[in-house]
Design a protein around this motif. Structure first.
Motif, PDB file in Angstrom:
ATOM      1  N   GLN A 464       0.812  -1.218   0.000  1.00 40.44           N
ATOM      2  CA  GLN A 464       0.000   0.000   0.000  1.00 40.44           C
ATOM      3  C   GLN A 464       0.842   1.263   0.000  1.00 40.44           C
ATOM      4  OE1 GLN A 464      -2.877  -0.867   3.407  1.00 40.44           O
ATOM      5  NE2 GLN A 464      -4.202   0.132   1.923  1.00 40.44           N
ATOM      6  N   PHE A 465       2.152   1.133   0.067  1.00 37.09           N
ATOM      7  CA  PHE A 465       3.018   2.294   0.203  1.00 37.09           C
ATOM      8  C   PHE A 465       4.088   2.253  -0.880  1.00 37.09           C
ATOM      9  CE2 PHE A 465       6.506   4.830   1.849  1.00 37.09           C
ATOM     10  CZ  PHE A 465       5.891   5.858   2.548  1.00 37.09           C
ATOM     11  N   LEU A 466       4.171   3.310  -1.685  1.00 37.99           N
ATOM     12  CA  LEU A 466       5.164   3.389  -2.751  1.00 37.99           C
ATOM     13  C   LEU A 466       6.010   4.653  -2.591  1.00 37.99           C
ATOM     14  CD1 LEU A 466       3.087   2.415  -5.933  1.00 37.99           C
ATOM     15  CD2 LEU A 466       4.464   0.926  -4.478  1.00 37.99           C
ATOM     16  N   SER A 467       7.310   4.505  -2.767  1.00 39.38           N
ATOM     17  CA  SER A 467       8.214   5.653  -2.786  1.00 39.38           C
ATOM     18  C   SER A 467       9.487   5.237  -3.511  1.00 39.38           C
ATOM     19  CB  SER A 467       8.561   6.113  -1.360  1.00 39.38           C
ATOM     20  OG  SER A 467       9.463   5.191  -0.762  1.00 39.38           O
ATOM     21  N   ASN A 468      10.250   6.207  -3.953  1.00 40.37           N
ATOM     22  CA  ASN A 468      11.579   5.870  -4.457  1.00 40.37           C
ATOM     23  C   ASN A 468      12.601   6.332  -3.418  1.00 40.37           C
ATOM     24  OD1 ASN A 468      11.374   8.628  -4.935  1.00 40.37           O
ATOM     25  ND2 ASN A 468      12.250   8.551  -6.980  1.00 40.37           N
ATOM     26  N   GLY A 469      12.550   5.637  -2.284  1.00 39.66           N
ATOM     27  CA  GLY A 469      13.277   6.052  -1.088  1.00 39.66           C
ATOM     28  C   GLY A 469      14.771   5.906  -1.161  1.00 39.66           C
ATOM     29  N   PHE A 470      15.295   5.183  -2.153  1.00 42.16           N
ATOM     30  CA  PHE A 470      16.744   5.124  -2.325  1.00 42.16           C
ATOM     31  C   PHE A 470      17.208   6.076  -3.414  1.00 42.16           C
ATOM     32  CE2 PHE A 470      20.324   3.201  -4.731  1.00 42.16           C
ATOM     33  CZ  PHE A 470      21.321   3.509  -3.828  1.00 42.16           C
ATOM     34  N   TRP A 471      16.545   6.035  -4.566  1.00 40.08           N
ATOM     35  CA  TRP A 471      16.909   6.932  -5.673  1.00 40.08           C
ATOM     36  C   TRP A 471      16.590   8.381  -5.321  1.00 40.08           C
ATOM     37  CZ3 TRP A 471      20.073   6.600  -9.490  1.00 40.08           C
ATOM     38  CH2 TRP A 471      19.945   7.382 -10.640  1.00 40.08           C
ATOM     39  N   CYS A 472      15.490   8.589  -4.604  1.00 43.98           N
ATOM     40  CA  CYS A 472      15.115   9.907  -4.073  1.00 43.98           C
ATOM     41  C   CYS A 472      15.005  10.976  -5.157  1.00 43.98           C
ATOM     42  CB  CYS A 472      16.106  10.362  -2.994  1.00 43.98           C
ATOM     43  SG  CYS A 472      16.055   9.383  -1.486  1.00 43.98           S
ATOM     44  N   SER A 473      14.352  10.645  -6.247  1.00 41.78           N
ATOM     45  CA  SER A 473      14.123  11.640  -7.293  1.00 41.78           C
ATOM     46  C   SER A 473      12.861  12.424  -6.972  1.00 41.78           C
ATOM     47  CB  SER A 473      13.971  10.949  -8.649  1.00 41.78           C
ATOM     48  OG  SER A 473      13.656  11.891  -9.655  1.00 41.78           O
ATOM     49  N   LEU A 474      12.988  13.731  -6.872  1.00 37.72           N
ATOM     50  CA  LEU A 474      11.803  14.559  -6.661  1.00 37.72           C
ATOM     51  C   LEU A 474      10.891  14.457  -7.875  1.00 37.72           C
ATOM     52  CD1 LEU A 474      13.305  17.817  -5.068  1.00 37.72           C
ATOM     53  CD2 LEU A 474      12.382  15.790  -3.927  1.00 37.72           C
ATOM     54  N   GLY A 475       9.608  14.476  -7.623  1.00 38.96           N
ATOM     55  CA  GLY A 475       8.639  14.407  -8.712  1.00 38.96           C
ATOM     56  C   GLY A 475       8.206  13.006  -9.078  1.00 38.96           C
ATOM     57  N   PHE A 476       8.493  12.017  -8.233  1.00 32.11           N
ATOM     58  CA  PHE A 476       8.107  10.633  -8.501  1.00 32.11           C
ATOM     59  C   PHE A 476       6.648  10.362  -8.172  1.00 32.11           C
ATOM     60  CE2 PHE A 476       7.282   6.607  -6.261  1.00 32.11           C
ATOM     61  CZ  PHE A 476       7.502   5.677  -7.277  1.00 32.11           C
ATOM     62  N   ALA A 477       6.207  10.783  -7.006  1.00 27.25           N
ATOM     63  CA  ALA A 477       4.958  10.266  -6.437  1.00 27.25           C
ATOM     64  C   ALA A 477       3.716  10.643  -7.237  1.00 27.25           C
ATOM     65  CB  ALA A 477       4.816  10.738  -4.987  1.00 27.25           C
ATOM     66  N   LEU A 478       3.638  11.884  -7.706  1.00 29.39           N
ATOM     67  CA  LEU A 478       2.415  12.309  -8.400  1.00 29.39           C
ATOM     68  C   LEU A 478       2.205  11.504  -9.695  1.00 29.39           C
ATOM     69  CD1 LEU A 478       1.243  15.998  -8.818  1.00 29.39           C
ATOM     70  CD2 LEU A 478       0.789  14.259 -10.536  1.00 29.39           C
ATOM     71  N   PRO A 479       3.172  11.456 -10.620  1.00 27.76           N
ATOM     72  CA  PRO A 479       2.948  10.622 -11.814  1.00 27.76           C
ATOM     73  C   PRO A 479       2.858   9.132 -11.496  1.00 27.76           C
ATOM     74  CG  PRO A 479       5.180  11.519 -11.802  1.00 27.76           C
ATOM     75  CD  PRO A 479       4.434  12.210 -10.717  1.00 27.76           C
ATOM     76  N   ALA A 480       3.540   8.689 -10.445  1.00 28.47           N
ATOM     77  CA  ALA A 480       3.441   7.275 -10.065  1.00 28.47           C
ATOM     78  C   ALA A 480       2.024   6.901  -9.672  1.00 28.47           C
ATOM     79  CB  ALA A 480       4.407   6.968  -8.922  1.00 28.47           C
ATOM     80  N   SER A 481       1.239   7.879  -9.193  1.00 29.00           N
ATOM     81  CA  SER A 481      -0.150   7.585  -8.816  1.00 29.00           C
ATOM     82  C   SER A 481      -0.984   7.168 -10.028  1.00 29.00           C
ATOM     83  CB  SER A 481      -0.788   8.800  -8.130  1.00 29.00           C
ATOM     84  OG  SER A 481      -0.990   9.875  -9.038  1.00 29.00           O
ATOM     85  N   ILE A 482      -0.565   7.582 -11.221  1.00 18.98           N
ATOM     86  CA  ILE A 482      -1.268   7.168 -12.442  1.00 18.98           C
ATOM     87  C   ILE A 482      -1.130   5.660 -12.623  1.00 18.98           C
ATOM     88  CG2 ILE A 482      -1.376   7.449 -14.951  1.00 18.98           C
ATOM     89  CD1 ILE A 482      -0.033  10.251 -14.482  1.00 18.98           C
TER      90      ILE A 482
END
Length: 611
Positions: A464-482
């Motif tokens: 239920q939880f997604l992040s790019n917590g190692f790569w840490c690229s800003l701008g991941f989460a919003l498009p990832a929601s698609i």
């Protein structure tokens, strides 16, 4: 036969059939039927034997067929002239949903999210200007072991040979610059310029992606899309191919059972599970073993929600000094720690502040196998084979469960009681969000305090939880929601948490959310700049231009947008916006720039020393 001649063409071999025999084959192209008339092959031998009916397809059809076989339902991309023909073919395929994003980076992040949930994500872009935009997301997928396929169009074979100065091309070498670049961030690449080898190239790349859970790349010249291939794609079996598990040997079992026996002798055994458990589909096996053995389990930050965080065996997130106190104590007093499928990165280790007894710790991952100081290192054991051996093992003898169990268990968030006069803080915002998370929620956190603060939200269900917590690229989460939505559109309600700086890098994807009526709630932490960087080294470079988030969201077509400053406003707006299910909504939360999580304070204090 002698009638079938081979001609060598630029950048590979291509089958050419000079006689009309081959044009009479039945053509059933995946996604598109170019010839609706089915014809039988006429006998060509003197024996007058009638050959069996032959089905044929072209390179685009073979690619679509291979993706459908592997369960792909969505492809994300941005069209361009070198890939328009392929977009047309995918759009007319009834088995695949073509999702057109606002930008190529957004398409790749969406594919990454679907890959993490479904096991394979696909993005499709044009040559050069489109492809180079996705290097960042694909690099992140490679670093975080996300199985993403990148399909890039390319100039036609003949036009590239005769007209080297075509737009979007890097004029260097033999035209393979782009593929060489992607080879650095992909487990395998393939060239679809030859009908003779196209099916093998497709299979090679897809098998490597699914075996190693890392990105792959396929490049198809635009004049090769409709080239007929002489053989269909190789047979594919639906079960996920796993590396180093062609069959357990006696040696696997001997070594694996030795480690299991050692763990069973510990009084306070603890498991720390990382993202490889999720990437390779090992969650059920791990939880079965935890329940059988009675072992408590923490996860790494990047492995968050690989198991239910309400499970009585779940401890919490362990990342060194950034961990919550009770989780930190329980892990660090353990006399037997199994670190499985977790990477010793700076973020997951709390900037290398892990404080466990190395002489009583077993490390096992997909890269180097199993190593421990209590015995010999076993390179042939990885998380897949180790858990498989342990699944076969007998249950421990009665009374042999751990002597000491944790004195605490994860609890649900306490009911949120809003104070109408208090300004909302990050801590209180997380408490409020924790109260609205349910079984349909997929929570996506961007890098920075969005991630560190959201780590405290209890996720009741796995994945239920997604992040790019190692790569840490800003701008991941919003498009990832698609991608998170389309991976399971009947049940998924994305909630995105990101900073105001991150939002500016991906705000255009609000248009994609609106275009496809995706009911994502986008929560923006508006603290007037890059608050992760300010404690390390501050300056005007950490400030950003103020933006009217509400007006911007409405201009993109969002169904609702609100700005809040107090706890009461935040609590009311959360419920109002979540009740809107016909499309995306935005909640802009005004946060004091000095407000940050304890985890971020610790992280930036350490990073400040190296800036």
């Amino acid at each position: 036969t002698a009638q079938h001649k081979y001609y060598f063409l630029h950048r590979g071999h291509h089958l050419h059939y000079p006689d009309p025999l081959h044009s009479n084959m039945k053509k059933t192209l995946s996604g598109v039927t170019n010839d609706t008339e089915s014809k039988k092959l006429k006998a060509t031998s003197s024996s007058h034997e009638q050959p069996a009916e032959v089905e044929e397809t072209d390179i685009a059809g073979a690619l679509i067929q291979a993706l459908v076989q592997r369960g792909v339902k969505n492809v994300y991309g941005v069209p361009g002239d070198y890939v328009l023909g392929l977009f047309d073919r995918f759009e007319r395929c009834p088995d695949i949903n073509l999702v057109c994003t606002a930008g190529e980076e957004g398409a790749a992040f969406a594919a990454d999210a679907e890959a993490r949930i479904s096991g394979l994500g696909v993005c499709m872009i044009t040559y050069g200007v489109g492809a180079f935009k996705v290097i960042n997301p694909v690099g992140g997928a490679f670093a975080e072991q996300s199985p993403v396929l990148v399909i890039s169009g390319a100039p036609g074979v003949e036009e590239a040979r005769t007209r080297p100065y075509l737009h979007h091309r890097v004029h260097r070498g033999n035209g393979e610059t782009q593929r060489r670049i992607f080879s650095e961030v992909c487990v395998e690449t393939g060239d679809l310029s030859s009908a003779r080898t196209a099916c093998q190239e497709i299979t090679k790349v897809l098998d490597a992606i699914m075996a190693w859970s890392q990105p792959g790349y396929l490049e198809i010249p635009r004049d090769r899309i409709a080239r007929v291939v002489p053989n269909p794609t190789l047979p594919f079996h639906a079960e996920k191919r796993l590396p180093n598990l062609d069959g357990l040997t006696a040696l696997h079992r001997k070594q694996g059972l030795e480690v299991l026996s050692w763990m069973r002798c510990c009084k306070r055994p603890v498991v720390i599970a990382g993202l490889e458990i999720q990437r390779f589909g090992l969650q059920h096996k791990l939880q079965t073993i935890l329940a059988r053995e009675g072992w408590s389990c923490a996860t790494s930050l990047t492995g968050k929600s690989l198991m239910s965080e309400l499970d009585p065996l779940f401890l919490g997130i362990y990342n060194g000094a950034m961990s919550q106190g009770q989780v930190k104590r329980e892990v660090e007093v353990s006399d037997g720690v199994l670190v499985i499928g977790a990477h010793n990165s700076d973020i997951d280790s709390g900037i290398y502040t892990v404080n466990i007894n190395l002489k009583r710790t077993v490390y096992v991952d997909m890269t180097v196998g199993l190593r421990w100081e209590a015995g010999e290192n076993y390179e042939i054991l990885n998380p897949i084979s180790l858990l498989e051996v342990w699944m076969e093992a007998d249950s421990p003898e009665q009374g042999a469960l751990p002597v000491i169990r944790p004195s605490f268990a994860p609890k649900k968030h306490t009911p949120f009681e809003a104070d109408a006069h208090k300004r909302i803080t990050i801590r209180r915002l997380i408490d409020a969000i924790g109260n609205v998370v349910n079984e349909d929620t997929v929570f996506l956190a961007d890098a920075g305090d969005s991630l560190f603060s959201a780590a405290d939200i209890h996720m009741p269900f796995p994945n239920q939880f997604l992040s790019n917590g190692f790569w840490c690229s800003l701008g991941f989460a919003l498009p990832a929601s698609i991608g998170a939505f389309f991976a399971n559109p009947d049940r998924t309600r994305p909630i995105v948490l990101l900073g105001d700086g991150s939002f500016l890098m991906c705000a255009i994807e609000l248009a994609t959310l609106a275009r496809y009526n995706i009911p994502a709630l986008i929560i923006i932490l508006d603290n007037k700049g890059y608050n992760t960087e300010r404690p390390m080294l501050d300056g005007s470079f950490n400030d950003i231009q103020p933006v009217d988030h509400v007006a911007l969201a409405k201009s993109f077509g969002c169904k609702g947008a609100q700005r809040v400053e107090t706890e009461a406003e935040c609590w009311r707006s959360l419920h109002e916006l979540l009740n809107e299910k016909s499309g995306p909504t935005v909640l802009s939360v005004s946060i004091d720039p000095s407000d940050m999580s304890d985890a971020l304070r610790h992280l930036t204090a350490s990073l400040k020393k190296t800036v």
